[in-house]
Design an enzyme around this catalytic site. Structure first.
Site, mmCIF file in Angstrom:
data_model
loop_
_atom_site.group_PDB
_atom_site.id
_atom_site.type_symbol
_atom_site.label_atom_id
_atom_site.label_comp_id
_atom_site.label_asym_id
_atom_site.label_seq_id
_atom_site.Cartn_x
_atom_site.Cartn_y
_atom_site.Cartn_z
ATOM 1 N N CYS C 86 0.835 -1.202 0.000
ATOM 2 C CA CYS C 86 0.000 0.000 0.000
ATOM 3 C C CYS C 86 0.875 1.259 0.000
ATOM 4 C CB CYS C 86 -0.976 -0.060 1.176
ATOM 5 S SG CYS C 86 -2.351 1.093 1.007
ATOM 6 N N HIS C 203 -3.606 -5.681 1.042
ATOM 7 C CA HIS C 203 -2.960 -5.872 2.345
ATOM 8 C C HIS C 203 -2.888 -7.346 2.740
ATOM 9 C CE1 HIS C 203 -2.652 -1.683 3.748
ATOM 10 N NE2 HIS C 203 -3.728 -1.480 3.004
ATOM 11 N N GLU C 205 -1.207 -8.572 5.121
ATOM 12 C CA GLU C 205 -1.156 -8.676 6.594
ATOM 13 C C GLU C 205 -2.533 -8.608 7.225
ATOM 14 O OE1 GLU C 205 -0.710 -5.981 4.960
ATOM 15 O OE2 GLU C 205 -1.233 -4.194 6.120
#
Ligand SMILES: Nc1ncnc2c1ncn2[C@@H]1O[C@H](COP(=O)(O)OP(=O)(O)O)[C@@H](O)[C@H]1O
Ligand SMILES: [Mg+2]
Lengths: 101, 738, 228, 101
Positions: C86, C203, C205
């Site tokens: 990002c 993302h 994560e």
């Protein structure tokens, strides 16, 4: 060419006036061919608002700053440097500098 | 400016009436100078002093064994076990958002975040309750667009997930939109910080953005109705700087991990004035401030301007002198402006120095203690007792199609997709359900969060509306399997000087009080916003309730989605077909009349507790409470959420079909359960004397009522999802920020 | 395996990445403040998401000039696996480690939702736990995610299989409707020419935990550990 | 005063040249006294980058568009209107218009 005096800048300028301050105005625009969604959006909003006959709307950035460098050549070189390094992303943007005292 | 004479006009311009002016001179023992007048004016404004509401707010229940801090601190705090606490509060930013929607809403988020991290808590979630005017009013779209991007712009940048809220439309908000922002934080008990100054000799520290001429008189602005002179108030708009807020948040939490901070308070409404005043008055001490030390953004600011500035992203703290070096290290790491601007004294006075003069010298306790408090005249409005009966009713499927795609019930995806709701990687229940659920970081516990209010009920009957708002919040928490713990509230009303408005306020408090007591869900923080009216036309009374609940183990968290075939739908609670003040009457027949559905709090408690225990026993596959739009809307929402159809049957009943399907009787839930659990659940309900009714089964791709109609889920979903984006299409493309 | 997360003022996914790395590697990643000028020997550098410097001026522009970035650039150039997520992707393009630029979403709105991605190249330290053309899902959350580059660079990216992920629908079609931000060719992530640097807008994560209902992101971190 | 010709605009202009097209350049700046977080952040980044002597950095917008209206007075009035209604947020921003043909 018609040039209107800038609005409302008098007060601010006075505060920072000094003998060796140069004012710089930097125009950052998207390179030709790079899609400009903001410009396009404004253009389509214009139609809705009934503003006709407007085309090629492009949105860019305007950065103004003061510089304590009385040598114009040096000032220009410095700002040029600044633009290439930070203020503009030369992959997508062009810039133009105006100096003013 | 310090020497300008204080004329009666000047006093009036500061919003003080004759009695208050007289009183001010009494407290001070002399005429105030201009700075002092400014301080009095903001401290005694409705916004800061709660002069019209204080008397009534005292009625609200605020106690429970799990309450750590009730109202009075920057935010409320409740125990969630394991030495952890949840800190939360809701606040309005209505007026600023109407004037400049992006910045108004953004700074509203900034302000409420500071209230939470001032307490030492790391914010873990934001919510927002929004009310706009008629969608057909040209300005509405512009306001929605600006407010939503402002809320997102701020919260996304700081990196706090915005996980829920509500959004409704009604012409009563045309001239006064409501923007209520709620923030929720997590903290260890022993790290909770308060705003009580102590220890004379301790230093007063200023931290954060420089002070500019922003929002001077913001607090007094929020204490006056709009009139045609709104344009003249424009320069008071503040611009938010979420980046600085993020640095402030990290710097404060880093310093709070030590014991350097004695007291801390954010500079919110009335800026340096109220923050310093409140810290000193809570500790019953004095404070000395040297304004020449305050970091300024603009040259030539007067003492008056510095004291009243509402520049954002600033904090005030009291620190032990031997800890200033530690603080300095942390603040400079985060590149924040920071200055020692004064010290705590035991004089009991606030002494403000500026350019070698004393700009103000005020007694703290007398000023605080004698702040005006009014018992304003109030009358209770006659409420409508009968519900109009339209001559003809549309088909059920036609009505369902209309309701599911009406502004209030349409999907709010357009809003929540502009909010980062997954940052921090703990959002286990995303927007779209009954309550958002955030995992307590590093544990298996969950915090359930919701905001609720049904203004059309409040307008019809304030007491019932107050009860219902609290009950609905409790129900939404229950529906996700949470134990409701406490609420925060934002009371949005018109001009309290009008007896009718004041009567609505008093009624609302009465209803809320009763509901909080019976549902055992105390009020731990809140905010009152009066003067939400334009040219004598007030908003509906809108007591926004922000509810917080605890899920001990996320294994027993529940969702609304029906996502498998073969489940049985069971309705819990009694159905009478109550249509007074319903969404059905308003949206289908254009009628806003009739009494709101009565809330029976004891039954509410009984039904909810049963639902929660069924969820905890693992016998429920989907659960949704019934609110706006009634039973059929609730079932449709469950179906839409899981993409699985349902086949329903209309049970034998005297109730007319439209009233059965769209009536808004309270205290009801829809459960979807497996075949093997139907009998046991019905038996349990029977033995506890709780009405339960089998409604149908899940499967297929349609919502159908036997022998009546069938709607394709895809069509319904299309209608539900497209109203909002279609409505916003024309402004979507307007760049509102940067 | 030693990992590092670079933290800028305004980073806000640093903790999320820290946890994903901790779980994948069974050890504590090093959190490195942007003012540092050196770092110990590291096997994986991650530049997390967020709003470094508020995303003011241009997303990633100011962070690209932070002191630590000189070191990051030199490590990445000498082969250390480097992942920008990002805002991290935006920073990597601003430093020139990756080509192109991430421009304002064509909707002009922040976009937070779950997207499908088609794995375009599973031959890298980051993606070898996916299959080529596998369809995976991850959340996005950004305002400036529209990947742009000139035709010449784009052709080079495609010809050299340097596109890592493309936005697609549930069946793998990289249609216009499946493109959440107007990226050229639905590009969601790209490699540098030696494929030791990956920049991606989605993302990973935020999709490592079964309780979130998705774990495709965990496979990216696991792949990195396995290739170490 | 030194004024440099705008860089890289030639090509674009040629494409859209027409006898009755006016080009407008609109500068949108924050009102004096209004906080400019972007300008502030750029300014502090400049210091870190070793660019000294720069102050008062302010960031604004630059909007360029073409207008098929050959009467300058009308063109100016139209754009003025456009700025107030759409392009500038007059609560916090000022604008200045330059017309050019
Ligand atoms: N302004 C908003 N911001 C974020 N989420 C919202 C907003 N408005 C509505 N939502 C979400 O949409 C869903 C439906 O809202 P609502 O109809 O008010 O729920 P309920 O009737 O259960 O209280 C909820 O999950 C809510 O959080
Ligand atoms: Mg609900």
């Amino acid at each position: 060419m018609i040039r209107q005096p800038r609005i409302n800048h008098g007060a601010k300028r006075l505060l920072t006036e000094s003998y060796n301050t140069v004012k710089a105005q930097i125009h950052i625009t998207l390179k030709t061919g790079v899609l400009d969604p903001q410009g396009k959006a404004i253009e389509s909003a214009l139609g809705d608002l009934g503003f006709d006959g407007i085309s090629n709307v492009r949105q860019g950035k305007l950065i103004e700053l003061d510089l304590t460098e009385s040598d114009y050549g040096k000032a220009r070189a410095l700002i040029d440097n600044l633009c290439t390094q930070l203020l503009a992303n030369t992959v997508i943007e062009d810039f133009a500098i105006e100096l003013d005292d | 400016m310090a020497n300008s004479t204080i004329t009666a006009e000047l006093v009036a311009e500061h919003g003080l009436d004759d009695k208050e002016a007289e009183h001010m001179i009494e407290v001070l023992g002399r005429e105030p100078n201009i700075t002092e007048l400014g301080i009095f004016s903001v401290m005694w404004s409705e916004h800061c002093s709660y002069k019209s509401s204080k008397k009534w707010l005292r009625e609200l229940p605020t106690q429970a064994p799990w309450v750590i801090h009730g109202p009075g601190e920057n935010a409320g705090a409740i125990d969630i076990g394991d030495g952890q606490a949840i800190v939360f509060k809701i606040e309005s930013h209505n007026h600023p958002s109407f004037i400049e929607p992006y910045q108004g809403a953004a700074t509203g988020v900034g302000g409420i975040l500071r209230d939470v991290f001032t307490m030492g808590a790391r914010p873990i979630a934001n919510l927002n309750a929004l009310r706009f005017g008629n969608p057909e009013n040209n300005k509405t779209r512009h306001l929605v667009s600006g407010v939503v991007s402002g809320i997102g712009g701020y919260g996304n940048c700081v990196g706090i997930p915005t996980v829920g809220g509500e959004c409704g439309f009604h012409p009563c908000y045309d001239g006064n939109i409501l923007v209520n922002a709620m923030s929720v934080g997590l903290v260890e008990h022993d790290r909770i910080h308060c705003a009580r100054a102590s220890g004379p000799g301790n230093l007063v520290i200023y931290l954060g953005a420089k002070t500019g001429r922003d929002g001077i008189h913001g607090a007094t602005m929020a204490s006056a109705g709009f009139d045609d002179a709104v344009d003249a108030k424009r320069p008071t708009v503040q611009v938010g700087d979420p980046f600085t807020e993020k640095l402030l948040l990290e710097a404060c939490l880093e310093l709070m991990a030590t014991d350097a901070i004695v007291a801390i308070q954010d500079m919110g409404a009335a800026g340096l004035t109220s923050s310093s005043f409140e810290m000193a008055s809570r500790g019953d001490l004095g404070i000395e401030i040297d304004l020449d030390q305050v970091p300024l953004r603009e040259p030539g600011m007067s003492a008056y301007e510095i004291m009243l500035s509402e520049s954002q992203e600033r904090m005030l703290m009291v620190i032990r002198p031997d800890r200033v070096e530690d603080a300095r290290k942390i603040f400079s790491k985060w590149e924040l402006d920071f200055a020692v601007i004064g010290q705590v004294t035991n004089s009991g006075r606030m002494v403000i120095r500026h350019q070698n003069t004393i700009a103000a010298d005020l007694p703290i306790k007398p000023l605080a203690d004698s702040a005006p408090e009014y018992d304003r005249t109030w009358v209770r409005k006659e409420t409508s007792l009968s519900t109009p009966k339209p001559a003809t009713e549309p088909d059920i499927d036609t009505a369902l199609n209309l309701l599911i795609s009406c502004p209030d019930l349409s999907s709010k995806r357009w809003i929540w997709e502009q909010y980062d709701h997954t940052v921090m990687a703990d959002t286990v229940q995303l927007p779209g359900g009954d309550a958002a659920v955030i995992r307590v970081h590093g544990t298996a516990k969950g915090i359930a969060l919701t905001t609720d209010c049904t203004p059309r009920y409040c307008a019809a009957n304030a007491v019932e509306g107050g009860r219902q708002a609290v009950a609905e919040s409790w129900r939404n928490l229950t529906a996700v399997g949470a134990q409701p713990l406490a609420i925060t509230n934002c009371l949005n009303f018109g001009n309290p000087e009008r007896p009718e408005t004041m009567g609505q306020f008093v009624g609302t408090i009465e209803g809320m009080t009763e509901a909080c007591r019976i549902l055992n869900m105390p009020v731990v923080s809140g905010n009152v916003s009066f003067y939400n009216e334009t040219r004598g036309s007030p908003v509906h009374p809108t007591p926004t309730i922000g509810g917080v609940g605890l899920i001990e183990s996320l294994n027993s968290m529940q969702r609304i989605a029906i996502d498998e075939a073969g489940l049985h739908l069971i309705l819990i609670g009694s159905t009478y077909g109550h249509l007074g003040a319903s969404l059905y009457l308003r949206e289908i027949h254009g009628i806003e009349d009739g009494p709101p559905p009565p809330v029976n709090l004891n039954l509410e408690q009984k039904h909810g507790s049963l639902v929660r225990s069924l969820i905890h026993r693992g016998t429920v596959r989907a659960c949704h409470d019934i609110s706006d739009g009634g039973l059929l809307v609730a079932v449709a929402e469950m179906s839409l959420a899981g993409g699985t159809g349902v086949t329903l049957f209309l049970p034998e009943t005297d109730i007319a079909p439209h009233a059965f399907w769209f009536g808004e009787d309270q205290g009801r839930y829809v459960l979807a359960v497996e075949d093997k659990n139907v009998e046991p659940i019905l038996l349990t309900c029977c033995s506890e004397n709780i009405p339960a009714l089998q409604l149908g089964t899940s499967g297929g791709s349609h919502i159908s009522v036997e022998e009546s109609f069938q709607i394709s889920l895809a069509d319904l979903s299309y209608k539900h999802e497209t109203w909002f984006p279609d409505f916003m299409k024309n402004t979507d493309n307007r760049s509102v920020e940067d | 395996m030693k990992t590092a997360v670079i933290v800028f003022p305004g980073s806000n996914c640093d903790r999320d990445v820290q946890i994903a790395l901790r779980n994948a590697t069974d050890s504590e990643p090093l959190m490195i403040w942007h003012q540092e000028t050196e770092m110990p020997s590291i096997d994986l550098i991650v530049i997390p998401g967020g709003f470094s410097y508020g995303d003011y001026l241009r997303s990633g522009a100011m962070a690209a000039h932070s002191p630590i970035m000189r070191e990051v650039v030199s490590r990445a150039q000498s082969g250390t696996p480097t992942l920008g997520i990002c805002n991290g992707f935006q920073i990597l393009t601003e430093t020139g480690l990756l080509p192109g630029a991430l421009m304002r979403n064509t909707s002009l709105k922040f976009a937070c939702c779950s997207v499908f991605l088609r794995v375009e190249n599973s031959y890298s330290a980051f993606t070898h736990h996916y299959d080529d053309e596998e369809i995976i899902s991850m959340p996005i959350a950004h305002l400036d995610g529209s990947f742009y580059t000139d035709d010449f660079t784009l052709t080079k990216l495609i010809d050299n299989s340097l596109v890592a992920f493309r936005y697609c629908d549930a069946s793998g079609n990289t249609s216009k409707e499946a493109n959440p931000n107007g990226s050229l060719h639905n590009i969601a992530g790209i490699f540098n020419s030696s494929r030791n640097v990956l920049g991606m807008m989605p993302h990973p994560e935020r999709s490592t935990d079964p309780i979130m209902g998705r774990t495709d992101g965990a496979r990216l971190f696991d792949a990195l550990v396995a290739s170490f």
